[in-house]
Design an enzyme around this catalytic site. Structure first.
Site, PDB file in Angstrom:
ATOM      1  N   ARG A  64       0.872  -1.174   0.000  1.00  0.00           N
ATOM      2  CA  ARG A  64       0.000   0.000   0.000  1.00  0.00           C
ATOM      3  C   ARG A  64       0.907   1.221   0.000  1.00  0.00           C
ATOM      4  NH1 ARG A  64      -0.746   1.939   5.060  1.00  0.00           N
ATOM      5  NH2 ARG A  64      -1.003   0.102   6.338  1.00  0.00           N
ATOM      6  N   HIS A  97      -2.698   3.862   5.660  1.00  0.00           N
ATOM      7  CA  HIS A  97      -3.851   2.974   5.886  1.00  0.00           C
ATOM      8  C   HIS A  97      -5.157   3.663   5.459  1.00  0.00           C
ATOM      9  CE1 HIS A  97      -6.868   0.591   7.922  1.00  0.00           C
ATOM     10  NE2 HIS A  97      -7.130   1.555   8.779  1.00  0.00           N
ATOM     11  N   TYR A 114       5.717   4.383  10.979  1.00  0.00           N
ATOM     12  CA  TYR A 114       6.024   2.949  11.080  1.00  0.00           C
ATOM     13  C   TYR A 114       6.771   2.380   9.873  1.00  0.00           C
ATOM     14  CZ  TYR A 114       1.465   2.763   8.645  1.00  0.00           C
ATOM     15  OH  TYR A 114       0.420   2.959   7.774  1.00  0.00           O
TER      16      TYR A 114
END
Lengths: 413, 344
Positions: A292, A296, A305
């Protein structure tokens, strides 16, 4: 107490195992490939800027053997999908969508999932899979009502053969199994394809769905899009399995590991899985290894992250560019055709934008309309209460308007 | 696709004979399977074994192992698959083996079963029935005796009904299966072997879900109860005669929808009410029922609405359960606290 001496490597006879304690299936044919299956290669761009793959080398590519019409269709859907993701993300910034979980970078898996199904088949998408729903032919405005906030499910599941976008993880997978099972009981030629992410494979419903599907030999295909992160948690904190496709073996179904950015490989692998399901071969678990590129959702900060370098590596393996490069080399596309496709995608985005910019007007009566087939007396009372509240509100507003007019008159304006 | 079906029974010459609640439930399933090919029974051990309580006895033999389907042991999977089956136009009847074993399926119940009609603007109704044997009194070990009805009552989109008589077991199960909405049928397992004279060949017409019924008329106070506590309340009412109390007993039958009319009419007549159930008192069904009664009947009440319930404890070991379950004495003690002095 008796002491049993270990015999070591002797020829001492061993007790025969009880008859039911034999493995019934050789696990080897169920095991996925060691590396993701791919057809389009790994590099989305030529090594040197401006350099092209030669037609001679391209002709050896598996894409050369594929139907050119299919390749053009896949390319058009990928370009439109990329634009759709960008448009939906932009609409969150304008407050037109409450949230949008992007599939930028994952378009190939979304498109392939939709395109391998026949009309009568059912798609069971997760909340991230609006693009697959659009590629299936559902009105894009209706697929976005959940994220816009005016309706939970905008489209008709029976008319579209698309189940509602599932927000709880993996809980829709058993539905796909049940529906496929019911269709087969009725003698209907229906396959269900159910989608979830890498995080979803940790949920109990994932395991129960796979087990039921395998025991019932239900015509189901499970597609896991492994995009590396469940929100912020990387795959190695999610599972210790060699791959997510390996999980299939424990249930007695084949697992396939495929490059999730390679739309041609996906189309082939998912197509085979759908055919196996359709012809009575039972379920398949397909893991699409992808990434991705966006966060998110628009509410997430992916820099917390993951490193920018990691994103760049995956950007070089872009699903749209991978196919584009191949089709240019094969002469199936040229720069004009690419421009034309992008223009079509632009028009599509403009149309979607215009429609989403029109104000949604969900009616408050909808609150009570679809809780039960017939509202309970209790709900009928509450509906009446709301109606009275709205009436009083409207009267109050009319009164305020009149008062404003009076003020205006008095002040001579 | 899913239209409301009218439940009819074919009158024959069958005479009433002693019949257990289990047999009536079995008969209801058999009749539903016979009348509608869309009906499918599924669950753990429902096939060859006939269910651990034998409610599905003989169905697999009669209708085949697909109409009465033994599933893998996984409650979320069972209910999730039933959702998909209902989406495709079947009418699944799911057996959850015991009250506490249904909890793994709770997410399916709350997130999908109860909400699918609403989520899809009425386009995807789920005509499925969830049968849950519930409650104590059979000497079960832990996790076999929970009264879990409040969880389902607290979930909009579900109907929650519970029979207390042989006739209602048949009628409510038939009505549940015929309903176009999901119905949780809480089956009081300690009444499975209770008997009544009943005509299996000529069952009474099925009432729509949502109606309470007065089981014993009275003037002094109303006992509001359901399921396993109904026989206890009827016994208490008989015992109360000696005290000079003429108790009315209302069997709620349906917790959702709730029959405010029947309940309020009774309490207005008697002016006093006690809610009796096995589930815990704190945040239990009785709290909601007492509040509704108070809202509707405040000016008719001679005393606060009281609750007689199980204690607020996890269901106890079987050797202690008789202390936990509301019995006749506890009900009579509550009735005695209804401020009779005001009248005397």
């Amino acid at each position: 107490m008796t002491v049993v001496e270990h015999q070591g490597q002797t020829d001492a006879p061993r007790p025969a195992p009880p008859p039911h304690w034999r493995p019934r299936t050789d696990p080897v044919p169920l095991l996925p490939d060691a590396e993701p299956y791919r057809l389009l290669g790994v590099a989305a761009a030529p090594a040197k800027p401006g350099a092209r793959r030669t037609k001679a080398s391209a002709k050896k590519s598996p894409a050369a053997a594929a139907d050119p019409a299919l390749l053009r269709r896949l390319y058009a859907e990928l370009v439109r999908g990329r634009r759709y993701n960008a448009q939906a993300t932009a609409l969150t910034r304008q407050g037109r969508l409450a949230v949008y979980p992007s599939t930028t970078g994952q378009e190939a898996a979304e498109i392939a999932a939709a395109l391998v199904l026949q009309d009568q088949d059912w798609l069971f998408p997760s909340y991230r899979d609006t693009l697959a729903v659009v590629a299936r032919g559902v009105d894009p405005l209706e697929t976005l009502t959940l994220l816009r906030g005016d309706k939970h499910t905008g489209y008709d599941p029976h008319a579209t053969r698309v189940a509602p976008l599932s927000t709880p993880l993996a809980t829709h997978l058993p539905h796909a199994v049940g529906l496929a099972h019911a269709a087969r009981l009725r003698g209907d030629d229906v396959v269900a394809l159910a989608m979830c992410g890498d995080g979803g494979t940790s949920e109990g419903d994932f395991h129960e769905a796979l087990n039921f599907a395998a025991v019932w030999q239900a015509p189901v295909v499970f597609l896991v899009q492994n995009n590396g992160y469940a929100i912020s948690v990387p795959l190695d904190k999610q599972t210790a399995a060699p791959s997510l496709a390996h999980k299939a073996v424990g249930y007695g179904m084949p697992g396939r590991l495929v490059d999730g950015n390679d739309v041609l490989a996906l189309h082939e692998v998912l197509g085979e899985a759908v055919l196996r399901a359709r012809t009575g071969g039972g379920p398949t678990l397909v893991e699409a290894v992808t990434y991705r590129l966006d966060a998110h959702t628009n509410a997430d900060d992916a820099t917390r992250y993951r490193e920018a370098e990691e994103v760049e590596v995956w950007r070089a393996h872009d699903p749209v560019r991978l196919l584009e490069r191949e089709l240019l080399a094969l002469g199936i596309l040229d720069e004009d055709a690419i421009d034309a496709e992008r223009e079509r995608a632009e028009e599509f985005a403009a149309g979607l934008r215009a429609r989403l910019n029109a104000d949604a007007d969900p009616h408050p009566e909808e609150l009570f309309a679809h809780v039960y087939a017939t509202p309970t007396p209790h709900l009928a009372e509450q509906a009446e209460q709301l109606r009275a509240e709205r009436e009083a509100e409207a009267e109050g507003a009319a009164h305020d308007d009149a008062a404003t007019h009076d003020d205006e008159r008095e002040s001579g304006r | 696709m899913t239209t409301a079906t009218t439940v009819t029974s074919t009158p024959t010459t069958g005479a009433p004979k002693p019949t257990t609640m289990a047999a009536a439930l079995n008969r209801a399933l058999r009749d539903a399977l016979t009348e509608d090919p869309a009906v499918h029974v599924l669950g753990e051990d429902v096939g060859t074994l006939g269910g651990v309580f034998r409610i599905t006895d003989g169905l697999a033999a009669e209708f085949g192992d697909q109409r009465c389907l033994d599933t893998p042991l996984a409650e979320a999977g069972i209910l999730g698959a039933a959702v998909g089956m209902a989406m495709y136009g079947l009418r699944p009847v799911v057996e959850m083996q015991f009250d506490a074993f249904a909890y793994p399926a709770f997410e399916q119940v709350v997130s999908h079963v109860a909400k699918m009609r609403n989520r899809t603007g009425g386009r995807l109704p789920l005509p499925l029935t969830i049968r849950i044997p519930y409650g104590g009194g059979i000497g079960g070990v832990e996790h076999h005796s929970d009264s879990s009805e409040i969880y389902y009552m607290a979930t909009p989109g579900l109907h929650v009904v519970t029979p207390a008589t042989v006739a209602d077991a048949y009628g409510l199960l038939r009505a549940a299966i015929a309903s176009d909405d999901p119905v949780v049928l809480m089956e009081p397992k300690r009444l499975y072997w209770s008997k009544a004279d009943w005509s299996p060949e000529n069952p009474e017409p099925v009432e729509p879900l949502g109606r309470a019924v007065v089981r014993r008329p009275g003037r002094s106070a109303t006992l509001l109860t359901y399921g396993p506590s109904l026989p206890v309340c009827l016994e208490a009412a008989e015992a109360a005669v000696a005290e000079g109390w003429d108790l009315e007993v209302v069997d709620l039958r349906s917790l959702v929808p709730f029959d405010d009319e029947t309940v309020a009419a009774s309490v207005r007549r008697t002016g006093r009410a006690v809610v009796v159930h096995e589930a815990q008192g704190f945040a239990g069904p009785g709290g909601e029922i007492a509040a509704r009664v108070t809202e509707r009947c405040f000016h008719h009440l001679e005393a606060p609405v009281l609750r007689v319930t199980g204690f607020d404890i996890p269901f106890p070991p079987p050797m202690l359960e008789r202390h936990h379950l509301p019995g006749v004495d506890r009900i009579l003690d509550a009735v005695a606290r209804l401020q009779w002095e005001a009248e005397r």
